[in-house]
Design a protein around this motif. Structure first.
Motif, PDB file in Angstrom:
ATOM      1  N   TRP A 152      49.773  44.138  41.605  1.00 10.77           N
ATOM      2  CA  TRP A 152      48.810  43.054  41.739  1.00 10.77           C
ATOM      3  C   TRP A 152      49.494  41.688  41.828  1.00 10.77           C
ATOM      4  O   TRP A 152      50.509  41.447  41.187  1.00 10.77           O
ATOM      5  CB  TRP A 152      47.869  43.029  40.536  1.00 10.77           C
ATOM      6  CG  TRP A 152      47.017  44.245  40.408  1.00 10.77           C
ATOM      7  CD1 TRP A 152      47.132  45.231  39.470  1.00 10.77           C
ATOM      8  CD2 TRP A 152      45.907  44.615  41.230  1.00 10.77           C
ATOM      9  NE1 TRP A 152      46.164  46.189  39.666  1.00 10.77           N
ATOM     10  CE2 TRP A 152      45.393  45.833  40.738  1.00 10.77           C
ATOM     11  CE3 TRP A 152      45.291  44.026  42.338  1.00 10.77           C
ATOM     12  CZ2 TRP A 152      44.304  46.478  41.311  1.00 10.77           C
ATOM     13  CZ3 TRP A 152      44.196  44.670  42.909  1.00 10.77           C
ATOM     14  CH2 TRP A 152      43.722  45.877  42.398  1.00 10.77           C
ATOM     15  N   ARG A 155      47.113  36.969  38.385  1.00 11.55           N
ATOM     16  CA  ARG A 155      45.695  36.800  38.071  1.00 11.55           C
ATOM     17  C   ARG A 155      44.775  37.725  38.891  1.00 11.55           C
ATOM     18  O   ARG A 155      43.613  37.410  39.119  1.00 11.55           O
ATOM     19  CB  ARG A 155      45.272  35.336  38.208  1.00 11.55           C
ATOM     20  CG  ARG A 155      46.011  34.422  37.214  1.00 11.55           C
ATOM     21  CD  ARG A 155      45.656  32.967  37.359  1.00 11.55           C
ATOM     22  NE  ARG A 155      45.945  32.363  38.640  1.00 11.55           N
ATOM     23  CZ  ARG A 155      47.157  32.018  39.084  1.00 11.55           C
ATOM     24  NH1 ARG A 155      48.205  32.225  38.329  1.00 11.55           N
ATOM     25  NH2 ARG A 155      47.310  31.464  40.257  1.00 11.55           N
ATOM     26  N   GLN A 156      45.309  38.838  39.348  1.00 14.34           N
ATOM     27  CA  GLN A 156      44.527  39.824  40.089  1.00 14.34           C
ATOM     28  C   GLN A 156      44.624  41.163  39.351  1.00 14.34           C
ATOM     29  O   GLN A 156      45.614  41.408  38.685  1.00 14.34           O
ATOM     30  CB  GLN A 156      45.054  39.982  41.511  1.00 14.34           C
ATOM     31  CG  GLN A 156      44.958  38.724  42.344  1.00 14.34           C
ATOM     32  CD  GLN A 156      43.525  38.241  42.511  1.00 14.34           C
ATOM     33  OE1 GLN A 156      42.570  39.017  42.555  1.00 14.34           O
ATOM     34  NE2 GLN A 156      43.358  36.929  42.586  1.00 14.34           N
ATOM     35  N   PRO A 157      43.651  42.012  39.446  1.00 14.66           N
ATOM     36  CA  PRO A 157      42.378  41.825  40.124  1.00 14.66           C
ATOM     37  C   PRO A 157      41.451  40.923  39.313  1.00 14.66           C
ATOM     38  O   PRO A 157      41.482  40.955  38.084  1.00 14.66           O
ATOM     39  CB  PRO A 157      41.819  43.238  40.208  1.00 14.66           C
ATOM     40  CG  PRO A 157      42.403  43.947  39.027  1.00 14.66           C
ATOM     41  CD  PRO A 157      43.757  43.337  38.821  1.00 14.66           C
ATOM     42  N   ASP A 158      40.648  40.132  39.994  1.00  7.76           N
ATOM     43  CA  ASP A 158      39.782  39.188  39.280  1.00  7.76           C
ATOM     44  C   ASP A 158      38.288  39.411  39.525  1.00  7.76           C
ATOM     45  O   ASP A 158      37.466  38.741  38.921  1.00  7.76           O
ATOM     46  CB  ASP A 158      40.156  37.746  39.643  1.00  7.76           C
ATOM     47  CG  ASP A 158      39.954  37.429  41.114  1.00  7.76           C
ATOM     48  OD1 ASP A 158      39.601  38.331  41.906  1.00  7.76           O
ATOM     49  OD2 ASP A 158      40.167  36.263  41.490  1.00  7.76           O
ATOM     50  N   ASN A 159      37.937  40.326  40.433  1.00  5.63           N
ATOM     51  CA  ASN A 159      36.532  40.587  40.745  1.00  5.63           C
ATOM     52  C   ASN A 159      35.756  39.280  40.942  1.00  5.63           C
ATOM     53  O   ASN A 159      34.666  39.092  40.426  1.00  5.63           O
ATOM     54  CB  ASN A 159      35.871  41.462  39.669  1.00  5.63           C
ATOM     55  CG  ASN A 159      34.582  42.081  40.153  1.00  5.63           C
ATOM     56  OD1 ASN A 159      34.434  42.393  41.330  1.00  5.63           O
ATOM     57  ND2 ASN A 159      33.638  42.258  39.246  1.00  5.63           N
ATOM     58  N   TRP A 160      36.330  38.386  41.725  1.00  7.81           N
ATOM     59  CA  TRP A 160      35.767  37.064  41.961  1.00  7.81           C
ATOM     60  C   TRP A 160      34.319  37.167  42.403  1.00  7.81           C
ATOM     61  O   TRP A 160      33.970  37.946  43.276  1.00  7.81           O
ATOM     62  CB  TRP A 160      36.615  36.331  43.002  1.00  7.81           C
ATOM     63  CG  TRP A 160      36.307  34.886  43.143  1.00  7.81           C
ATOM     64  CD1 TRP A 160      36.475  33.913  42.205  1.00  7.81           C
ATOM     65  CD2 TRP A 160      35.803  34.243  44.312  1.00  7.81           C
ATOM     66  NE1 TRP A 160      36.099  32.704  42.708  1.00  7.81           N
ATOM     67  CE2 TRP A 160      35.680  32.869  44.013  1.00  7.81           C
ATOM     68  CE3 TRP A 160      35.443  34.684  45.573  1.00  7.81           C
ATOM     69  CZ2 TRP A 160      35.212  31.943  44.927  1.00  7.81           C
ATOM     70  CZ3 TRP A 160      34.978  33.756  46.493  1.00  7.81           C
ATOM     71  CH2 TRP A 160      34.868  32.400  46.157  1.00  7.81           C
ATOM     72  N   ASN A 178      45.497  42.326  46.139  1.00  9.98           N
ATOM     73  CA  ASN A 178      44.366  41.492  45.763  1.00  9.98           C
ATOM     74  C   ASN A 178      43.083  42.308  45.930  1.00  9.98           C
ATOM     75  O   ASN A 178      42.939  43.049  46.898  1.00  9.98           O
ATOM     76  CB  ASN A 178      44.313  40.261  46.678  1.00  9.98           C
ATOM     77  CG  ASN A 178      43.115  39.387  46.387  1.00  9.98           C
ATOM     78  OD1 ASN A 178      42.880  38.977  45.262  1.00  9.98           O
ATOM     79  ND2 ASN A 178      42.334  39.103  47.419  1.00  9.98           N
TER      80      ASN A 178
END
Length: 192
Positions: A152, A155-160, A178
């Motif tokens: 990753w 700051r991923q995965p972040d399910n933005w 990502n």
């Protein structure tokens, strides 16, 4: 010490040898007559070497590119990179089936370096088969194979925005992964 060898052929083919202690290396290309060996040159490889050399075809639809890797047993992984017309994640699955493969799994750092370098060099973000569509945060390969490796981006995965369930190889992050909304359109990577 095991050595990772790259060979680049003038055709659109590549083989990486990382099997046992062998110093032998081969290049294979796939055409209408099947797989054939091609002799060329060798070079010790790291991710930077993949990035520095034009070892993968630069046309928009490259043929299958193969690497050999493994420490106890030698395995061949072949990838098909498509950077032309963009597809949703679900459409990419269908396209890979048409090419005789499945949306790519990435099983180790060798495979990751190989396809990450292609993505970065081509400046193309591409779908792979990883997803958490069934249960948020539980990552599975579309092919059903076991997930044993992740790479990753920070700051991923972040399910933005609560809607990112499919995974892309991020060209701007030198091939790091990502999570992305599955309906976005990207190139894709198949594997067989």
């Amino acid at each position: 010490m095991l050595r990772l060898m790259i060979i680049a052929a003038m055709s659109l083919a590549l083989t990486v040898s990382f099997c046992g202690a062998s110093e032998e290396s081969t290049v294979e290309k796939f055409d209408d007559h099947g797989w054939t060996d091609v002799d060329n040159f060798t070079k010790e490889a790291r991710r930077e070497d993949f990035e520095a050399e034009s070892v993968v075809g630069v046309d928009r639809v490259s043929r299958w590119q193969c690497i050999y890797h493994g420490t106890s047993t030698c395995r061949r992984s072949c990838f098909f990179f498509y950077t032309g017309h963009h597809y949703t994640w679900h459409q990419a699955i269908t396209q890979c089936k048409l090419h005789g493969g499945t949306l790519a799994t990435i099983d180790d750092a060798v495979e990751d370096a190989f396809i990450g370098a292609f993505s970065y060099r081509q400046k193309s973000t591409m779908w792979i088969g990883l997803n958490d569509r069934a249960i948020e945060g539980i990552w599975k390969w579309y092919s059903g194979s076991k997930v044993e490796y992740f790479n990753w981006a920070a700051r991923q995965p972040d399910n933005w925005r609560g809607n990112e369930d499919c995974v892309e190889i991020w060209d701007r992050e030198k091939g790091l992964w990502n999570d992305r909304k599955c309906t976005e359109k990207r190139g894709y990577i198949c594997k067989k």
